[in-house]
Design a protein around this motif. Structure first.
Motif, PDB file in Angstrom:
ATOM      1  N   THR A   4      12.769  -6.386   9.299  1.00 12.00           N
ATOM      2  CA  THR A   4      12.665  -5.650   8.000  1.00 12.00           C
ATOM      3  C   THR A   4      13.963  -4.728   7.817  1.00 12.00           C
ATOM      4  O   THR A   4      14.577  -4.361   8.911  1.00 12.00           O
ATOM      5  CB  THR A   4      11.498  -4.798   8.008  1.00 12.00           C
ATOM      6  OG1 THR A   4      11.178  -4.312   6.552  1.00 12.00           O
ATOM      7  CG2 THR A   4      11.412  -3.608   8.851  1.00 12.00           C
ATOM      8  N   PRO A   5      14.371  -4.361   6.617  1.00 15.10           N
ATOM      9  CA  PRO A   5      15.341  -3.500   6.382  1.00 15.10           C
ATOM     10  C   PRO A   5      15.139  -2.121   7.086  1.00 15.10           C
ATOM     11  O   PRO A   5      13.905  -1.367   6.592  1.00 15.10           O
ATOM     12  CB  PRO A   5      15.724  -3.472   4.944  1.00 15.10           C
ATOM     13  CG  PRO A   5      14.699  -4.828   4.316  1.00 15.10           C
ATOM     14  CD  PRO A   5      13.752  -5.079   5.505  1.00 15.10           C
ATOM     15  N   SER A   6      15.869  -1.270   7.502  1.00 15.06           N
ATOM     16  CA  SER A   6      15.721  -0.272   8.120  1.00 15.06           C
ATOM     17  C   SER A   6      15.085   0.930   7.329  1.00 15.06           C
ATOM     18  O   SER A   6      14.121   1.643   7.498  1.00 15.06           O
ATOM     19  CB  SER A   6      16.579   0.484   9.097  1.00 15.06           C
ATOM     20  OG  SER A   6      16.343   1.542   9.736  1.00 15.06           O
ATOM     21  N   THR A   7      15.813   1.000   6.042  1.00 21.99           N
ATOM     22  CA  THR A   7      15.833   2.071   5.110  1.00 21.99           C
ATOM     23  C   THR A   7      14.209   1.790   4.593  1.00 21.99           C
ATOM     24  O   THR A   7      13.617   2.837   4.344  1.00 21.99           O
ATOM     25  CB  THR A   7      16.684   2.055   4.011  1.00 21.99           C
ATOM     26  OG1 THR A   7      17.930   2.302   4.554  1.00 21.99           O
ATOM     27  CG2 THR A   7      16.526   2.857   2.956  1.00 21.99           C
ATOM     28  N   LEU A   8      13.967   0.651   3.998  1.00 18.54           N
ATOM     29  CA  LEU A   8      12.828   0.425   3.377  1.00 18.54           C
ATOM     30  C   LEU A   8      11.576   0.435   4.314  1.00 18.54           C
ATOM     31  O   LEU A   8      10.488   0.936   4.167  1.00 18.54           O
ATOM     32  CB  LEU A   8      12.845  -0.803   2.583  1.00 18.54           C
ATOM     33  CG  LEU A   8      13.976  -0.796   1.455  1.00 18.54           C
ATOM     34  CD1 LEU A   8      13.927  -1.972   0.821  1.00 18.54           C
ATOM     35  CD2 LEU A   8      13.915   0.173   0.476  1.00 18.54           C
ATOM     36  N   GLY A   9      11.866  -0.016   5.652  1.00 15.12           N
ATOM     37  CA  GLY A   9      10.599  -0.107   6.646  1.00 15.12           C
ATOM     38  C   GLY A   9      10.281   1.092   7.134  1.00 15.12           C
ATOM     39  O   GLY A   9       9.297   1.509   7.365  1.00 15.12           O
ATOM     40  N   GLY A  10      11.513   1.929   7.387  1.00 18.99           N
ATOM     41  CA  GLY A  10      11.182   3.383   7.935  1.00 18.99           C
ATOM     42  C   GLY A  10      10.417   4.158   7.091  1.00 18.99           C
ATOM     43  O   GLY A  10       9.333   4.801   7.607  1.00 18.99           O
ATOM     44  N   MET A  11      10.508   4.097   5.950  1.00 15.89           N
ATOM     45  CA  MET A  11      10.008   4.994   4.724  1.00 15.89           C
ATOM     46  C   MET A  11       8.390   4.448   4.443  1.00 15.89           C
ATOM     47  O   MET A  11       7.821   5.110   3.621  1.00 15.89           O
ATOM     48  CB  MET A  11      10.635   5.256   3.248  1.00 15.89           C
ATOM     49  CG  MET A  11      11.149   3.661   2.884  1.00 15.89           C
ATOM     50  SD  MET A  11      12.204   4.166   1.427  1.00 15.89           S
ATOM     51  CE  MET A  11      11.341   4.993   0.208  1.00 15.89           C
ATOM     52  N   GLY A  12       8.155   3.391   4.965  1.00 13.08           N
ATOM     53  CA  GLY A  12       6.740   2.646   4.786  1.00 13.08           C
ATOM     54  C   GLY A  12       6.800   1.781   3.506  1.00 13.08           C
ATOM     55  O   GLY A  12       5.703   1.574   3.017  1.00 13.08           O
ATOM     56  N   ALA A  13       7.917   1.422   2.801  1.00 13.60           N
ATOM     57  CA  ALA A  13       7.881   0.490   1.858  1.00 13.60           C
ATOM     58  C   ALA A  13       7.594  -0.923   2.145  1.00 13.60           C
ATOM     59  O   ALA A  13       6.804  -1.476   1.520  1.00 13.60           O
ATOM     60  CB  ALA A  13       9.255   0.540   0.971  1.00 13.60           C
ATOM     61  N   THR A  14       8.347  -1.310   3.182  1.00 11.37           N
ATOM     62  CA  THR A  14       8.003  -3.087   3.400  1.00 11.37           C
ATOM     63  C   THR A  14       7.383  -3.071   4.970  1.00 11.37           C
ATOM     64  O   THR A  14       7.378  -4.146   5.350  1.00 11.37           O
ATOM     65  CB  THR A  14       9.502  -3.604   3.742  1.00 11.37           C
ATOM     66  OG1 THR A  14      10.171  -2.684   4.880  1.00 11.37           O
ATOM     67  CG2 THR A  14      10.285  -3.530   2.270  1.00 11.37           C
ATOM     68  N   THR A  15       6.793  -1.880   5.369  1.00 19.38           N
ATOM     69  CA  THR A  15       5.767  -1.879   6.574  1.00 19.38           C
ATOM     70  C   THR A  15       4.663  -1.236   6.181  1.00 19.38           C
ATOM     71  O   THR A  15       4.459  -0.485   5.127  1.00 19.38           O
ATOM     72  CB  THR A  15       6.633  -1.302   7.781  1.00 19.38           C
ATOM     73  OG1 THR A  15       6.650   0.096   7.543  1.00 19.38           O
ATOM     74  CG2 THR A  15       7.743  -1.855   8.193  1.00 19.38           C
ATOM     75  N   ASN A  16       3.742  -0.949   7.039  1.00 20.13           N
ATOM     76  CA  ASN A  16       2.527  -0.256   6.857  1.00 20.13           C
ATOM     77  C   ASN A  16       2.503   1.079   7.460  1.00 20.13           C
ATOM     78  O   ASN A  16       1.437   1.819   7.822  1.00 20.13           O
ATOM     79  CB  ASN A  16       1.299  -1.017   7.415  1.00 20.13           C
ATOM     80  CG  ASN A  16       0.873  -2.321   6.261  1.00 20.13           C
ATOM     81  OD1 ASN A  16       0.973  -1.997   5.042  1.00 20.13           O
ATOM     82  ND2 ASN A  16       0.449  -3.278   7.008  1.00 20.13           N
ATOM     83  N   LEU A  17       3.785   1.420   8.012  1.00 21.20           N
ATOM     84  CA  LEU A  17       3.819   2.927   8.241  1.00 21.20           C
ATOM     85  C   LEU A  17       3.412   3.752   6.997  1.00 21.20           C
ATOM     86  O   LEU A  17       3.368   3.283   5.758  1.00 21.20           O
ATOM     87  CB  LEU A  17       5.367   3.093   8.573  1.00 21.20           C
ATOM     88  CG  LEU A  17       5.487   2.290  10.120  1.00 21.20           C
ATOM     89  CD1 LEU A  17       7.338   2.920  10.218  1.00 21.20           C
ATOM     90  CD2 LEU A  17       4.953   2.486  11.153  1.00 21.20           C
ATOM     91  N   PHE A  18       3.156   4.900   7.342  1.00 22.02           N
ATOM     92  CA  PHE A  18       2.940   5.785   6.342  1.00 22.02           C
ATOM     93  C   PHE A  18       3.801   6.169   5.542  1.00 22.02           C
ATOM     94  O   PHE A  18       5.167   6.310   5.713  1.00 22.02           O
ATOM     95  CB  PHE A  18       2.138   7.393   7.083  1.00 22.02           C
ATOM     96  CG  PHE A  18       1.883   8.346   5.768  1.00 22.02           C
ATOM     97  CD1 PHE A  18       0.447   8.310   5.130  1.00 22.02           C
ATOM     98  CD2 PHE A  18       2.778   9.395   5.231  1.00 22.02           C
ATOM     99  CE1 PHE A  18       0.109   9.013   4.129  1.00 22.02           C
ATOM    100  CE2 PHE A  18       2.283   9.930   4.325  1.00 22.02           C
ATOM    101  CZ  PHE A  18       0.994   9.912   3.682  1.00 22.02           C
TER     102      PHE A  18
END
Length: 484
Positions: free
Chosen positions: A401-415
């Protein structure tokens, strides 16, 4: 003619804001989760229509980034975050197990101070506001001087909507005067319960010296490993999409690429076709002259500039499709300017012969300066993915996943969060995505369910239990013999 001492006025304003916030915090402790939810929802609904306007204002005031991407971040905070907060409980009884006789009660911290950066001023302000009020805290913002007007307007919209929905006076405020002295007054005030700092590393010594809890949304500066089993085109696309988002200004963006040796040439070719310019010879020094000052500090005027803008400033000839710079490196060193976090679409690149040595390189990159909070791996090999997740000294590991979007929880289920906690230097209050959970204390409740003597088994009881088990074993054998 008397001169006005702006520092004294700013300090006085800080004290007044904190005292008012303290009174509001006392009131908010009696609010139910349902009352707080109404306030949060009304604030989110009020700020959402201003996403584009505030994004444009942020770029105009700071000269950082791309307004279209900032608009997306603003919508992410006001729409997606608000949606994810609905139905969640953070105050009052938040967990209960009648069978075990246990209960957890969420208690607000009190007065929270938020220091907002110029890089993502609006989205960070919205995020910190919603999670603070959701968890029953009052909040005082200290805006970055470079984004002061934008942050003040954002808080004004939020506070007016909050007041109309029942937020006590002083529950949400922003400093009008900003100075180092007022920042110190906010952080060290006796009624300040906690400080949230997003991406302002110079404040770390002061935060540590205050003796109060704090959350540090640290620098990203993280590596991405592109492993041989991955989908190369997708991995390269994700890296470029992530690193060029808002012109590389998001701290969670990839800073270094580590390529698996067998696919290195193919990956470089894909990067070049996708708009990457590989720096050669004197181009490196010309670009560094734009990025870094003579004393080694980052030149703030290079922050948030596109690759084409940087190329023009550095007098580097690039193609019309160029969107990112890549500089190949041989080793990691704190003397290397590419080791520091660069808030622009530039990445260092390393090639390692296998995943084991790539693993060691990623650890080097993560440990360099102790600043990294995110690692990305692109791979289809679950064994390699788990090795990276288990062994890296980092707060979060993102996969494919892209780090910017994954880290902020946009492309992952992180908060969903615009403040990402860090393990950096052992200074963080929390190392995950900052949420209302980090702004409350958990009070544990335990009902009596046994006598102290019941915790132990007597010798006689053990003997009796042994006899019982022996009898049961004999009976099982008899039954089996009869069946046969």
């Amino acid at each position: 003619m008397y001169k006005v001492d702006k520092d004294l006025l700013a300090i006085q304003e800080a004290r007044i804001k904190i005292e008012a916030a303290k009174e509001a915090a006392v009131e908010l402790k009696d609010y139910s989760q349902e009352q707080l939810d109404i306030i949060v929802q009304k604030m989110a609904e009020a700020i959402a229509p201003y996403s584009e306007e505030l994004a444009k204002k942020a770029v105009a005031e700071t000269n950082y980034g791309i307004w279209q991407d900032k608009c997306l971040k603003n919508r992410f905070s006001s729409e997606y975050l608000a949606k994810q907060l609905r139905g969640k409980r953070y105050v009052g009884v938040i967990k209960e197990n009648s069978q075990d006789g246990t209960m957890e009660i969420g208690v607000p911290m009190g007065v929270v101070v938020s220091l907002v950066p110029a890089t993502s001023p609006v989205s960070t302000t919205i995020h910190n506001c919603l999670i603070a009020i959701k968890s029953g805290n009052s909040l005082v913002f200290s805006p970055h001087p470079r984004a002061k007007a934008t942050i003040q307007q954002t808080v004004k919209i939020l506070s007016e909507a909050g007041a109309a929905a029942g937020l006590p006076e002083g529950g949400l405020a922003v400093m009008q005067l900003v100075s180092p002295a007022s920042t110190t007054a906010l952080i060290s005030h006796e009624d300040t319960a906690m400080t949230i700092v997003t991406g302002i590393p110079k404040l770390l010594p002061q935060l540590k010296g205050s003796g109060k809890p704090f959350i540090y949304g640290g620098s990203g500066n993280g590596p991405v490993f592109i492993e041989r089993s991955c989908n190369i085109e997708r991995a390269v696309g994700d890296v470029i999409k992530s690193r060029t988002f808002d012109n590389g200004i998001v701290s969670a963006a990839e800073q270094s690429i580590v390529l698996d040796g067998p696919i290195a040439d193919q990956a470089k070719e894909v990067f070049a076709k996708a708009g990457a310019h590989f720096l050669q010879g004197e181009e490196v020094n010309r670009l560094l002259a734009v990025l870094v000052k003579a004393n080694g500090e980052l030149n703030s005027e290079s922050v948030g500039k596109s690759a084409k803008e940087l190329a023009q400033l550095a007098e580097i000839e690039v193609g019309s499709e160029t969107s990112i710079f890549i500089c190949e490196q041989d080793y990691v060193s704190h003397h290397n300017p590419f080791a520091q976090e660069l808030f622009s679409p530039i990445v260092a690149l390393f090639v390692e012969p296998n995943w084991q040595e790539a693993c060691e390189k990623c650890i080097e990159l993560l440990m360099e300066g102790g600043k990294s909070h995110t690692l990305v791996i692109h791979s289809k090999d679950e064994g390699v993915i788990r090795e990276f997740a288990m062994k890296k000294p980092v707060a979060r590991v993102l996969v494919n996943t892209p780090s910017t979007l994954g880290g902020m929880g946009a492309t992952t289920n992180l908060f969903p969060s615009l403040t990402l906690g860090s393990t950096a230097m052992g200074i963080a209050q929390a190392s995950d995505n900052i949420s209302p959970t980090h702004l409350i204390r958990i009070r544990k409740v335990g009902y009596g369910v046994r006598q102290f003597k019941d915790c132990f088994t007597s010798e006689a009881a053990e003997v009796q239990m042994g006899k019982q088990l022996a009898i049961e074993e004999v009976l099982r054998k008899i039954i089996n013999e009869l069946k046969e």
